[in-house]
Write an enzyme that holds these catalytic residues in place. Structure first.
Site, PDB file in Angstrom:
ATOM      1  N   ASP A  50       0.988  -1.138   0.242  1.00 40.46           N
ATOM      2  CA  ASP A  50       0.039  -0.359  -0.302  1.00 40.46           C
ATOM      3  C   ASP A  50       1.216   1.240  -0.220  1.00 40.46           C
ATOM      4  O   ASP A  50       0.843   1.788  -0.625  1.00 40.46           O
ATOM      5  CB  ASP A  50      -0.712   0.254   1.300  1.00 40.46           C
ATOM      6  CG  ASP A  50      -2.005   0.781   0.663  1.00 40.46           C
ATOM      7  OD1 ASP A  50      -2.288   0.987   0.028  1.00 40.46           O
ATOM      8  OD2 ASP A  50      -2.261   1.482   2.243  1.00 40.46           O
ATOM      9  N   LYS A  94      -6.125   5.912   7.421  1.00 44.91           N
ATOM     10  CA  LYS A  94      -6.124   5.710   8.902  1.00 44.91           C
ATOM     11  C   LYS A  94      -5.368   5.989  10.106  1.00 44.91           C
ATOM     12  O   LYS A  94      -5.191   5.418  11.339  1.00 44.91           O
ATOM     13  CB  LYS A  94      -5.740   3.788   9.099  1.00 44.91           C
ATOM     14  CG  LYS A  94      -6.920   3.166   7.477  1.00 44.91           C
ATOM     15  CD  LYS A  94      -7.157   1.518   7.769  1.00 44.91           C
ATOM     16  CE  LYS A  94      -7.429   1.761   6.518  1.00 44.91           C
ATOM     17  NZ  LYS A  94      -7.298   1.398   5.458  1.00 44.91           N
ATOM     18  N   GLU A 138      -3.237  -5.413  13.237  1.00 47.42           N
ATOM     19  CA  GLU A 138      -3.366  -3.842  12.459  1.00 47.42           C
ATOM     20  C   GLU A 138      -5.202  -3.819  12.471  1.00 47.42           C
ATOM     21  O   GLU A 138      -5.807  -5.108  12.593  1.00 47.42           O
ATOM     22  CB  GLU A 138      -2.771  -4.595  10.683  1.00 47.42           C
ATOM     23  CG  GLU A 138      -2.087  -4.032  10.533  1.00 47.42           C
ATOM     24  CD  GLU A 138      -1.626  -3.594   9.312  1.00 47.42           C
ATOM     25  OE1 GLU A 138      -2.342  -3.157   8.448  1.00 47.42           O
ATOM     26  OE2 GLU A 138      -0.145  -4.334   8.445  1.00 47.42           O
ATOM     27  N   TYR A 165     -10.616  -6.176   9.667  1.00 38.36           N
ATOM     28  CA  TYR A 165     -10.247  -5.319   9.139  1.00 38.36           C
ATOM     29  C   TYR A 165     -12.189  -4.784   9.372  1.00 38.36           C
ATOM     30  O   TYR A 165     -13.039  -4.947   8.128  1.00 38.36           O
ATOM     31  CB  TYR A 165      -9.957  -4.421   8.132  1.00 38.36           C
ATOM     32  CG  TYR A 165      -8.542  -3.982   7.783  1.00 38.36           C
ATOM     33  CD1 TYR A 165      -8.479  -2.424   8.378  1.00 38.36           C
ATOM     34  CD2 TYR A 165      -7.407  -4.593   7.626  1.00 38.36           C
ATOM     35  CE1 TYR A 165      -7.023  -1.812   8.527  1.00 38.36           C
ATOM     36  CE2 TYR A 165      -5.910  -4.102   7.631  1.00 38.36           C
ATOM     37  CZ  TYR A 165      -5.926  -2.799   8.211  1.00 38.36           C
ATOM     38  OH  TYR A 165      -5.009  -2.769   8.552  1.00 38.36           O
ATOM     39  N   TYR A 176     -12.744  -2.845   6.067  1.00 38.00           N
ATOM     40  CA  TYR A 176     -13.464  -3.922   4.685  1.00 38.00           C
ATOM     41  C   TYR A 176     -14.467  -4.709   3.943  1.00 38.00           C
ATOM     42  O   TYR A 176     -14.905  -5.432   3.115  1.00 38.00           O
ATOM     43  CB  TYR A 176     -11.777  -4.283   3.850  1.00 38.00           C
ATOM     44  CG  TYR A 176     -10.704  -3.076   3.534  1.00 38.00           C
ATOM     45  CD1 TYR A 176     -10.795  -2.492   3.177  1.00 38.00           C
ATOM     46  CD2 TYR A 176      -9.339  -4.017   4.198  1.00 38.00           C
ATOM     47  CE1 TYR A 176      -9.446  -1.437   2.785  1.00 38.00           C
ATOM     48  CE2 TYR A 176      -8.616  -2.965   4.729  1.00 38.00           C
ATOM     49  CZ  TYR A 176      -8.155  -1.573   3.160  1.00 38.00           C
ATOM     50  OH  TYR A 176      -7.434  -1.103   2.867  1.00 38.00           O
ATOM     51  N   ASN A 210       4.831  -9.464   5.626  1.00 40.14           N
ATOM     52  CA  ASN A 210       3.523  -8.918   6.507  1.00 40.14           C
ATOM     53  C   ASN A 210       2.398  -9.486   5.332  1.00 40.14           C
ATOM     54  O   ASN A 210       2.935  -9.010   4.233  1.00 40.14           O
ATOM     55  CB  ASN A 210       3.681  -7.699   6.645  1.00 40.14           C
ATOM     56  CG  ASN A 210       1.927  -6.807   6.524  1.00 40.14           C
ATOM     57  OD1 ASN A 210       1.567  -7.246   7.965  1.00 40.14           O
ATOM     58  ND2 ASN A 210       1.119  -6.069   5.511  1.00 40.14           N
ATOM     59  N   GLU A 211       0.998  -9.949   5.454  1.00 38.71           N
ATOM     60  CA  GLU A 211       0.007 -10.360   4.822  1.00 38.71           C
ATOM     61  C   GLU A 211       0.454 -11.302   3.879  1.00 38.71           C
ATOM     62  O   GLU A 211      -0.085 -11.089   3.005  1.00 38.71           O
ATOM     63  CB  GLU A 211      -0.501  -9.327   4.345  1.00 38.71           C
ATOM     64  CG  GLU A 211      -1.086  -8.635   5.703  1.00 38.71           C
ATOM     65  CD  GLU A 211      -2.280  -7.379   5.560  1.00 38.71           C
ATOM     66  OE1 GLU A 211      -2.465  -7.261   4.069  1.00 38.71           O
ATOM     67  OE2 GLU A 211      -3.021  -7.135   6.531  1.00 38.71           O
ATOM     68  N   ASN A 227      -3.805  -9.268  11.320  1.00 43.51           N
ATOM     69  CA  ASN A 227      -4.843  -7.637  10.616  1.00 43.51           C
ATOM     70  C   ASN A 227      -5.870  -8.235   9.730  1.00 43.51           C
ATOM     71  O   ASN A 227      -5.969  -8.929   8.960  1.00 43.51           O
ATOM     72  CB  ASN A 227      -3.651  -7.414   9.082  1.00 43.51           C
ATOM     73  CG  ASN A 227      -2.945  -7.149   9.775  1.00 43.51           C
ATOM     74  OD1 ASN A 227      -2.245  -6.827  10.991  1.00 43.51           O
ATOM     75  ND2 ASN A 227      -1.665  -7.053   8.338  1.00 43.51           N
ATOM     76  N   TRP A 286      -3.798   0.088  13.202  1.00 45.87           N
ATOM     77  CA  TRP A 286      -3.247   1.014  12.178  1.00 45.87           C
ATOM     78  C   TRP A 286      -3.991   2.175  11.566  1.00 45.87           C
ATOM     79  O   TRP A 286      -5.427   2.364  11.515  1.00 45.87           O
ATOM     80  CB  TRP A 286      -3.386  -0.405  10.565  1.00 45.87           C
ATOM     81  CG  TRP A 286      -2.998  -0.124   9.764  1.00 45.87           C
ATOM     82  CD1 TRP A 286      -3.842   0.489   8.669  1.00 45.87           C
ATOM     83  CD2 TRP A 286      -1.618  -0.532   9.111  1.00 45.87           C
ATOM     84  NE1 TRP A 286      -2.646   0.368   7.348  1.00 45.87           N
ATOM     85  CE2 TRP A 286      -1.229   0.778   7.635  1.00 45.87           C
ATOM     86  CE3 TRP A 286      -0.504  -0.454  10.523  1.00 45.87           C
ATOM     87  CZ2 TRP A 286       0.108  -0.083   7.224  1.00 45.87           C
ATOM     88  CZ3 TRP A 286       1.105  -0.934   9.629  1.00 45.87           C
ATOM     89  CH2 TRP A 286       1.119  -0.327   7.881  1.00 45.87           C
TER      90      TRP A 286
HETATM   91  C1  BDP Z   1      -2.991  -4.516   5.389  1.00 44.35           C
HETATM   92  C2  BDP Z   1      -1.702  -4.010   5.004  1.00 44.35           C
HETATM   93  C3  BDP Z   1      -0.847  -2.525   5.203  1.00 44.35           C
HETATM   94  C4  BDP Z   1      -2.445  -0.999   4.711  1.00 44.35           C
HETATM   95  C5  BDP Z   1      -3.543  -1.467   5.373  1.00 44.35           C
HETATM   96  C6  BDP Z   1      -4.656  -0.789   4.355  1.00 44.35           C
HETATM   97  O1  BDP Z   1      -1.050  -4.200   6.074  1.00 44.35           O
HETATM   98  O2  BDP Z   1       0.165  -2.718   4.543  1.00 44.35           O
HETATM   99  O3  BDP Z   1      -1.980   0.318   4.384  1.00 44.35           O
HETATM  100  O4  BDP Z   1      -4.032  -3.126   5.436  1.00 44.35           O
HETATM  101  O5  BDP Z   1      -5.374  -1.845   3.794  1.00 44.35           O
HETATM  102  O6  BDP Z   1      -3.422  -4.827   4.084  1.00 44.35           O
HETATM  103  O7  BDP Z   1      -5.064  -0.080   5.199  1.00 44.35           O
END
Ligand code: BDP
Length: 593
Positions: free
Chosen positions: A160, A568, A504, A468, A472, A412-413, A466, A549
């Protein structure tokens, strides 16, 4: 790898400032052999991308050139002389006058060259550093370069944050004696009131004729232990431990003696502490630790990823103000100054490699691209893994002695639910454990590889997730988000029984946008989203930490999905608090865990 320092036997010249700069246009051969023609001036350290008004520089894919003259101090005759580059993102070549002296791939770890035979004490030389920003399927992080219909090369990547490049950290010239300390590895343990410091010193003296002496000084400079020999362990009675929020550092002074005379000395700040994962707990000095804090970025206006001590001080002040006790170096190793600051201020660090974006499933899925297998000979392959292994080696070599670092995050991810993930990661986990048997190892798991799909989590010590929900997924519906988040976390807890950290969770937020309803992007929504997450975390026994995050808004790659970057941040990009900052402060400064 030791950070250069000035000691009784070593001298250090910082080469930061204004350098000459040019973008490589492919039309001049062996550019380092002459002064750059019509150069721009550039600041070091700084990413070059946001400094100029020319989009051809910002969007350039390939090499750029940095150049300056350097005078070697006249007192350095007889010493070894080194050029050290703290980072060249993502690849660097160093030339002294006409000669290539160092090449290095990997944008966030240091490298150096012994230039003694090419320079003269008291005289000047041309220092040229070429830096390349290309990311391919065999670099860490990975990326792909495409060519547009009108012939422009474009860099694509699966992460990102914006692909800032250049010399974002310091460049040094330093002197050291020929027979010297080359590396130090320290491990610490505690036995009742006594601290045990194990050490291993590598010297450049192959014949081992030189002797090594080790002394430990407390914070007041009083000697509390000493030993001789290149490896061993010493005991510190009535030890003061390095603790989160209460840092205490000793100095490990290593001296190399030849015929009874000290020929080199190096002084390493060390903290005595233990780290252990037991059951679903993360213990620092035997006490369960609960992480509060952030995933951060090295990111600020104009400088891009350029290290800046003013931001360093201010960011740590803000973390202290808000009650954060930790952060993750998402998504790459940070400047060594940051790690040392964390050591001195008792902030706990999850230290991450630059292996971000090993995930083609996301690009194919969400962004409508062509779906490709992440792990295959054409995509992330054996060569990618070799680069990844090298990134792990260099991270541990650089950061192994920092007491603030309590865990390695090796990626990461990644697409950890896809075929090939286990074969890719198993040897890397093994390598990490061999290089450092003292710290837990983790990777950060992506939302699309939950406890039922993920194929690698059992290889690791701590589950870093992580998630959301409410952003998301279940966007704007925090009630459904709460149900889904809790169900998933219980799934992880039941399946693995290991500690869980939310590394996150966050919601993009436009400062100044308000609503009485659950409206994404408003300041109220960010607060309500965090509250919802916290309610769930507090119900899960295996939960040992929360890192929001992100600490601050940051710049992202060009594209339609973000408005001037990722929003964010709990702080804006210029570090002003959004409403959620006060919410977090109220929680974290009163948290009893
Ligand atoms: C996660 C990632 C991070 C992104 C975040 C986002 O680890 O780097 O900035 O989502 O979408 O997938 O804000």
């Amino acid at each position: 790898m030791l950070k250069p320092q000035s000691t009784a036997t070593r001298e250090l010249v910082n080469l930061d400032g204004l350098w000459n700069f040019a973008v490589d246009s492919g039309d001049v051969e062996e550019r380092w052999k002459a002064p750059l023609a019509n150069p721009l001036e550039i600041a070091v350290p700084a990413s070059y991308n946001d400094l100029f008004t020319d989009s051809a520089i910002r969007d350039h894919v390939g090499w750029v050139w940095y150049q300056r003259t350097v005078r070697v101090p006249r007192g350095w005759a007889g010493e070894r002389v080194f050029v050290r580059v703290d980072a060249a993102t993502h690849e660097g070549k160093v030339f002294v006058n006409d000669t290539l002296v160092a090449e290095h791939v990997g944008g966030y770890t240091p490298f150096e060259a012994d230039v003694t035979d090419l320079v003269e004490a008291g005289a000047e030389f041309w220092l040229t550093i070429a830096v390349n920003n290309e990311l391919t399927n065999t670099t860490i992080p990975p990326g792909t370069i495409t060519v547009t219909e009108d012939g422009r090369r474009q860099q694509k990547y699966m992460h990102d944050f914006y692909n800032y490049a250049g010399l974002a950290r310091s460049v040094w010239l330093y002197s050291a004696p020929a027979v010297r300390v080359d590396d130090i590895t320290v491990t610490t343990d505690v036995d009742g009131e006594t601290g045990i410091v194990g050490y291993e010193i590598v010297t450049t003296d192959g014949s081992a004729a030189a002797e090594v002496r080790v002394r430990i000084l407390d914070a007041a400079g009083t000697q509390v232990a000493e030993a001789s020999g290149a490896s061993g362990s010493v005991r510190i009675d009535d030890v003061t431990l390095w603790q989160p929020g209460a840092a205490y550092l000793y100095d490990l002074v290593v001296e190399v003696l030849s015929d009874g005379t000290v020929v080199d000395s190096y002084s390493l700040p060390i903290g005595v502490r233990t780290v252990e994962v037991r059951g679903a707990e993360f213990l620092i000095n035997g006490i369960p630790f609960y992480f509060t804090g952030f995933g951060k970025h090295e990111d600020s206006p104009v400088r891009g990823k350029g290290h800046d001590n003013a931001y360093l001080v201010h960011d740590f002040q803000l973390m202290d103000w808000i009650g954060a006790n930790s952060f993750r170096t998402s998504h790459y190793p940070y400047a060594e100054e940051v790690m040392e600051f964390a050591d001195r201020h008792g902030i706990v660090v999850i230290d991450e490699t630059a292996a971000v974006g090993l995930n083609l499933a996301m690009g194919g899925g969400i962004f409508g691209g062509i779906k490709q297998a992440t792990f295959s000979p054409e995509t992330m392959n054996d060569q990618t893994r070799d680069s990844h292994a090298q990134a792990i080696r260099e991270l541990i070599a650089r950061d192994k002695n920092h007491p603030s670092v309590v865990m390695w995050s090796i990626a990461n991810e990644p697409s950890s639910g896809e075929p090939g993930a286990r074969e890719y990661f198993e040897p890397l986990v093994q390598l990490t454990r061999e290089l450092d048997p003292t710290r837990p190892v983790t990777f950060v798991n992506v939302m699309f590889a939950n406890h039922e799909q993920d194929l690698i989590a059992d290889l690791f010590d701590v589950m870093c997730l992580n998630r959301y929900y409410g952003w998301y997924a279940d966007t704007g519906d925090l009630q459904s988000a709460e149900i889904h988040l809790e169900a998933e976390l219980r799934g992880w807890e039941e399946k693995y029984g290991k500690p869980i950290i939310m590394t996150e969770y966050g919601a993009d937020t436009m400062p100044g946008l308000h609503s009485i309803f659950d409206t994404p992007w408003t300041e109220e929504y960010q607060s309500a989203y965090l509250d919802m997450n916290h309610r769930v975390f507090d119900r899960i026994d295996a939960f040992i930490g929360e890192q929001v995050w992100n600490f601050a808004d940051f710049q992202t790659s060009n594209g339609v999905f973000r408005v001037d970057g990722n929003k964010k941040g709990v702080f804006t990009r210029d570090r002003r608090p959004k409403a959620a900052a006060h919410k977090l402060r109220a929680r974290w400064t009163n948290l009893e865990k």
